[in-house]
Design an enzyme around this catalytic site. Structure first.
Site, PDB file in Angstrom:
ATOM      1  N   ASP A 261      -7.658   1.677  10.508  1.00 44.85           N
ATOM      2  CA  ASP A 261      -6.420   2.446  10.603  1.00 44.85           C
ATOM      3  C   ASP A 261      -6.573   3.878  10.094  1.00 44.85           C
ATOM      4  O   ASP A 261      -5.990   4.806  10.631  1.00 44.85           O
ATOM      5  CB  ASP A 261      -5.283   1.725   9.861  1.00 44.85           C
ATOM      6  CG  ASP A 261      -4.827   0.485  10.609  1.00 44.85           C
ATOM      7  OD1 ASP A 261      -5.064   0.432  11.842  1.00 44.85           O
ATOM      8  OD2 ASP A 261      -4.237  -0.418   9.998  1.00 44.85           O
TER       9      ASP A 261
ATOM     10  N   ASP B  17       0.821  -1.218   0.000  1.00 45.20           N
ATOM     11  CA  ASP B  17       0.000   0.000   0.000  1.00 45.20           C
ATOM     12  C   ASP B  17       0.851   1.262   0.000  1.00 45.20           C
ATOM     13  O   ASP B  17       0.662   2.152  -0.832  1.00 45.20           O
ATOM     14  CB  ASP B  17      -0.920   0.031   1.238  1.00 45.20           C
ATOM     15  CG  ASP B  17      -1.959  -1.082   1.219  1.00 45.20           C
ATOM     16  OD1 ASP B  17      -2.352  -1.499   0.123  1.00 45.20           O
ATOM     17  OD2 ASP B  17      -2.363  -1.527   2.304  1.00 45.20           O
TER      18      ASP B  17
ATOM     19  N   ARG C 261      -0.877   2.840  15.925  1.00 44.57           N
ATOM     20  CA  ARG C 261      -1.252   3.873  14.949  1.00 44.57           C
ATOM     21  C   ARG C 261      -1.163   5.297  15.468  1.00 44.57           C
ATOM     22  O   ARG C 261      -0.616   6.169  14.785  1.00 44.57           O
ATOM     23  CB  ARG C 261      -2.652   3.611  14.373  1.00 44.57           C
ATOM     24  CG  ARG C 261      -2.766   2.344  13.549  1.00 44.57           C
ATOM     25  CD  ARG C 261      -1.654   2.208  12.558  1.00 44.57           C
ATOM     26  NE  ARG C 261      -1.901   1.130  11.608  1.00 44.57           N
ATOM     27  CZ  ARG C 261      -0.956   0.358  11.107  1.00 44.57           C
ATOM     28  NH1 ARG C 261       0.300   0.516  11.473  1.00 44.57           N
ATOM     29  NH2 ARG C 261      -1.244  -0.576  10.243  1.00 44.57           N
TER      30      ARG C 261
HETATM   31  N1  ARG Z   1      -8.280  -5.499  12.731  1.00 49.23           N
HETATM   32  C1  ARG Z   1      -7.108  -5.021  13.385  1.00 49.23           C
HETATM   33  C2  ARG Z   1      -7.271  -3.582  13.756  1.00 49.23           C
HETATM   34  O1  ARG Z   1      -8.108  -2.913  13.244  1.00 49.23           O
HETATM   35  C3  ARG Z   1      -5.847  -5.312  12.631  1.00 49.23           C
HETATM   36  C4  ARG Z   1      -5.584  -4.532  11.384  1.00 49.23           C
HETATM   37  C5  ARG Z   1      -4.331  -5.025  10.762  1.00 49.23           C
HETATM   38  N2  ARG Z   1      -3.980  -4.392   9.550  1.00 49.23           N
HETATM   39  C6  ARG Z   1      -3.479  -5.048   8.485  1.00 49.23           C
HETATM   40  N3  ARG Z   1      -3.119  -4.355   7.466  1.00 49.23           N
HETATM   41  N4  ARG Z   1      -3.374  -6.343   8.466  1.00 49.23           N
HETATM   42  O2  ARG Z   1      -6.553  -3.092  14.591  1.00 49.23           O
END
Ligand code: ARG
Length: 395
Positions: free
Chosen positions: A123, A14, A94
């Site tokens: 995120d 990404d 994050r």
């Molecule tokens: N579902 C989790 C969260 O929102 C993990 C996200 C992980 N991101 C990824 N690109 N695999 O915190």
């Protein structure tokens, strides 16, 4: 002179695609920053990759200590498991990454902030909301803004000569010191068992034939030693991760409610988080009063939700932190864990602040508890229930 955008760069698909989009579609110079939160990536390789993609400057920021002290430790005190399962590994990192991006943007006099989040996940919420708490610069998120899918990204990457490793083709991975999240690919079938090769931290085959024990010592809610060895926070987490993972502990597989309304199938490897939160929760049950426990469970769950949903900077979260910190004064002691072929159990606990009294609880002789006092108590305790049931019978 061109304007600059500061991008949080992981080196993955990404964010690599985003560099090219910022340069080509937005005509911006790109400054990248990779924040080390214990993801274990080769930072030299990542900075070389950024430079190859034509960024004007790249920063590597070691934020591991901050991550552990200011994010992971508070989450242990809050027994933070979103929807009772997810230790928030990604969610906790994050806001810290976003803060660092804003810091660099100020230093670089940039005109935009950028990230590689999709419009479907959590995120974006965590990045945007944290960035907004300290900056008014526009936030560019090309994957979201252009509604890009993974296939389109993979094609775009190929066209622009962006190298992609093979696991990135099968899953979307995010990892740091506190956990490893595995999403996408075959895992999108919620009924399909995750393939064993998805796991790196947790052993799934040839597990030890004898149970393994691990002792965790806490001081005011924070783990300070494992197996009688005093360890610095980072080492302690690494030690527990390794030892529990070797016994098959740490895989979480559940359906999770994202902030944007989507239900998603999430698979995690989080051995240290599971052990430390299990042990901490157990110790609290020994040292806190039942009134404290009842109220704190509500606070913990609200804290987890705020951290999950990107509201790390919300005043309510700060207020809850104050309550949680105050509640940890007596949360000191040692918990003994037993691990065997993927199962985890607390098998002992001790504390100088224990409210558990053997002399009160024992059914043997020598008890200091006067049973005769109980009769009157029980009558008053059930008074209203007894009356209500009498009235119902009269009808
Ligand atoms: N579902 C989790 C969260 O929102 C993990 C996200 C992980 N991101 C990824 N690109 N695999 O915190």
């Amino acid at each position: 002179m061109k304007g600059k955008a500061v991008l949080a760069f992981s080196g993955g698909l990404d964010t690599s695609v985003v560099i090219k989009y910022l340069q080509e579609k937005h005509n911006l110079d790109v400054v990248t920053i990779t924040v080390d939160v214990g993801q274990g990536d080769d930072l030299k390789k990542i900075s070389a990759k950024a430079k190859k993609l034509g960024v004007v400057r790249h920063y590597n920021v070691d934020a591991r200590n901050e991550f552990v002290n200011d994010f992971i430790m508070p989450s242990i005190k809050a027994n933070a498991l979103y929807q009772k399962k997810y230790c928030l590994a990604t969610a906790l990192a994050r806001p810290l990454i976003a803060q660092k991006v804003v810091e660099i943007a100020k230093k670089e006099n940039a005109e935009a902030l950028a990230h590689g989040c999709t419009g479907k996940g959590n995120d974006q919420v965590r990045f945007d909301v944290t960035m907004r708490s300290d900056s008014t610069l526009p936030i560019i998120a090309p994957i979201r803004d252009l509604n890009l899918t993974r296939d389109v990204e993979l094609k775009f990457a190929k066209k622009h000569g962006i190298e992609i490793d093979t696991t990135a083709k099968r899953f979307s991975i995010d990892q740091n010191l506190w956990g490893r999240a595995i999403e996408g690919g075959d895992l999108e079938d919620a009924y399909a068992e995750p393939p064993e090769d998805a796991f790196i931290w947790v052993k799934t085959k040839n597990l030890p034939d004898k149970p393994q024990y691990m002792e965790i010592k806490f001081d005011k809610g924070v783990p300070v030693a494992a197996d009688s060895k005093s360890l610095k926070p980072i080492e302690l987490i690494e030690y527990v991760n390794k030892k529990a993972g070797a016994s098959g502990i740490g895989i979480v597989d559940h359906i999770e409610d994202r902030v944007v309304g989507i239900k998603s199938r999430e698979v995690y490897e989080t051995p240290a988080a599971l052990c430390l939160i299990e042990a901490h929760t157990d110790l609290e049950k020994m040292v806190l009063t039942k009134h404290e426990l009842k109220f704190k469970a509500m606070v913990d769950s609200e804290w987890s939700w705020l951290a999950y949903s990107g509201l790390w900077q919300d005043p309510l979260k700060t207020d809850l932190d104050m309550f949680i910190n105050a509640s940890q004064k007596r949360v000191s002691g040692t918990v003994k864990l037993k691990m065997f072929k993927g199962s985890l159990r607390v098998v002992g606990r001790k504390s100088d602040y224990s409210l558990y009294s053997h002399d009160l609880a024992t059914y043997g002789s020598g008890s200091t508890f006067d049973q005769t006092l109980a009769k009157g108590f029980v009558e008053l305790w059930g008074l209203q229930s007894t009356e209500a049931n009498k009235l119902l019978k009269k009808r």
